[in-house]
Enzyme design. Sequence first.
Site, PDB file in Angstrom:
ATOM      1  CB  VAL A 172      -0.950  -0.006   1.219  1.00 19.00           C
ATOM      2  CG1 VAL A 172      -1.686   1.319   1.327  1.00 19.00           C
ATOM      3  CG2 VAL A 172      -1.935  -1.147   1.104  1.00 19.00           C
ATOM      4  CB  ALA A 173       3.818   2.213   2.012  1.00 16.89           C
TER       5      ALA A 173
ATOM      6  CG  ASP B 150     -10.529  28.534 -37.999  1.00 19.29           C
ATOM      7  OD1 ASP B 150     -10.009  28.091 -39.026  1.00 19.29           O
ATOM      8  OD2 ASP B 150     -11.507  28.008 -37.447  1.00 19.29           O
TER       9      ASP B 150
ATOM     10  CG  ASP C  64     -15.909  28.332 -37.293  1.00 22.65           C
ATOM     11  OD1 ASP C  64     -15.729  27.526 -38.223  1.00 22.65           O
ATOM     12  OD2 ASP C  64     -15.782  29.569 -37.420  1.00 22.65           O
TER      13      ASP C  64
ATOM     14  CG  ASN D 193       0.075   5.121   1.972  1.00 23.07           C
ATOM     15  OD1 ASN D 193       0.990   5.506   1.268  1.00 23.07           O
ATOM     16  ND2 ASN D 193      -1.060   4.669   1.473  1.00 23.07           N
TER      17      ASN D 193
END
Length: 690
Positions: A70-71, A117, A432, A526
């Site tokens: 987990v850590a 554009d 557009d 943690n």
Amino acid sequence: QTGMRTELGRIAGMMRAAEPQPSPLQRRLDELGRGLALIALAFVAVIFLAGLLRGESFRLMFLTAVSTAVAAVPEGLPAVVTIALALGGRRMLKRGALIRRLAAVETLGSVTVICSDKTGTITENRMTVVALEVAGRRVDFGESPATDHPAMQLTLAGGALCNDALLEARSDKPGSLHIVGDPTEGALVLAAARVGLDKRELERSYPRVAELPFDSQRKRMTTVHRLTSPQATFLPPLGKLASGEPERAEKYVAFTKGAVDSLLTVSTKVWIDEQAEPLDGNWRQRILAAHDRLAGDGMRVLGVACRPLEWPLERSDAEALERDLIFAGMVGMIDPARPQAKAAAQTCKRAGIRPVMITGDHPLTARHIAGQLEAFADGRMLTGQEISRLTAGELQAVVDEVSVYARVSPEHKLNIVQALQNMGHIVAMTGDGVNDAPALQKADVGVAMGAGGTDVSREAADIILLDDNFATIVAAVEEGRVIYDNIRKFIRYLLTSNTFEILVILIGPFLGMPLPLLPLQILWMNLVTDGLPALALGVEPAERNVMDRPPRPPAERILDRSMVRTIAWVGLLATAVALAAGYRYWHGGSDLWRTIIFTTLILSQVSLAMGMRSERDSLFRVGLLSNKALLGALALTVALQAAVVYIPFWQRVFATRALPAKDLLLVLALSAVPLCGVELDKWLTRRREA
């Protein structure tokens, strides 16, 4: 045609083929996740097996291995990344960019080319008629334009009638008018109104009976009008057109407006003074030369032509209506560059991003605007006709040299995006129209116009510009870079913290010590250090050089050489400090040793978070108070750890001991070592770069 054979069906097919690619961040995080999983499994296996070989209980080592896994894996990373992107999206919204797809927030920070554009994005989309060219005569459309020239009347009337825009009175400003419709068409209606040709009166006298809408291939639009009373017309040129035809109950006229070169291909006559004359080679050259002069002055140029008709025709398609036209004249309009566009384009160049202008306008008009903005003028120009003649490989070979594309159709945009991506670029593309949708979807970041764009383009885009402004794209790129920097900061923080947690657990037993940390202590560490502090790093303000450096290479990993160096150096330093203190207390027989290691590691991560706020600048230059969210998160972390160390109930839960004042001062001093290590690393980096 029906279904996929229609024009909309063809566009839908192009959109289906132009599947969006994973963002650079998604690719980098996938790679990071796979690497971390393999490394974590290796460390967990070593810790588990080493503990069993030392004679530790299976239950203890199993819980330790799970806690270490987990850590080792920063499981909070997806949540922290998502929240950082969401907060960045909110900041972008305040600057005029609405984020539709969260991954695009970071992708903007990696963009290497912005294809924009011209009309409405680089320019203001505020068209104003400034000149007319009729019968070899130029008329400047100043305060009091001349109105007695027949060709001028015919040109302005045709521009107003072959037109879908309207002028309406403004409710908030009595006596003022505003344009409803396309700005270019609105400019033509306004110009006609200035010389007394009101569109509503024109349409009452010459009602529209048919039309051919504008088409990007034909580059023109045609409307057909019935002359209700040609003998009593208030527009003499139209009366002459009608009177020259055989007598019949009703008479009609077609008006066509569009690109001058397109009109000349279907015109056979030119209106001179009060009559139509053959359009010979001399007149063609004169018209084209006049057009180039107007376009060279930065004007958008539209031509107007007309033709008397017998109606109804057997066919009403473009081939039947748009032939044997009488060329009436040209209208020159100015669409000024936005005041912010030049500075934004220069910011792009400074940031290592290549701005590219794409327009359907004439090359001379495009070149004029590019020259005004300077940053667009340092490359070659390519026209739509030239693109059509190039193969995909040939376009790819020259695409890095082109800064301006003129007279392009929306379909060319897709080819340009593909060519740039094949050259390794990360591309932002604006659009557009409906036809722009495939290119917007194919681009790494599709940018649609919020004010003037279509629903289809907005649905295909990742980002919508609420103000249709090129400068807003550049501002969004800056935010994207800030977000990516912050993601790197908390990844570096999390991995450095996890590194010295694992190393302490791994190395401690080799020194003869029992497990330096218990499973619940590992999980607590943690929880309090990988959550709020990491999230607070995600809202760190922009660094001072964020737009003064090139974009990161698309193939660059998150764990680059500098990050690996920092993680390894600071991780080993913090490990050595914590284990040295713990070993001294353990060897001396003190029951405080595990609490010393536990608290030192947590407070080391507090100081580490402060040092990770910048990759290069020192903490004092960044400012201690410039990220109050981080200060609050770190203060909460310290308070929670104090509760675990000094409150009896939590002492029993976490197997801790209250630290006397002198031991606490030692822990505080030792926990500052990682901060010193980070600052030393940054100082050495600045020395190398200098």
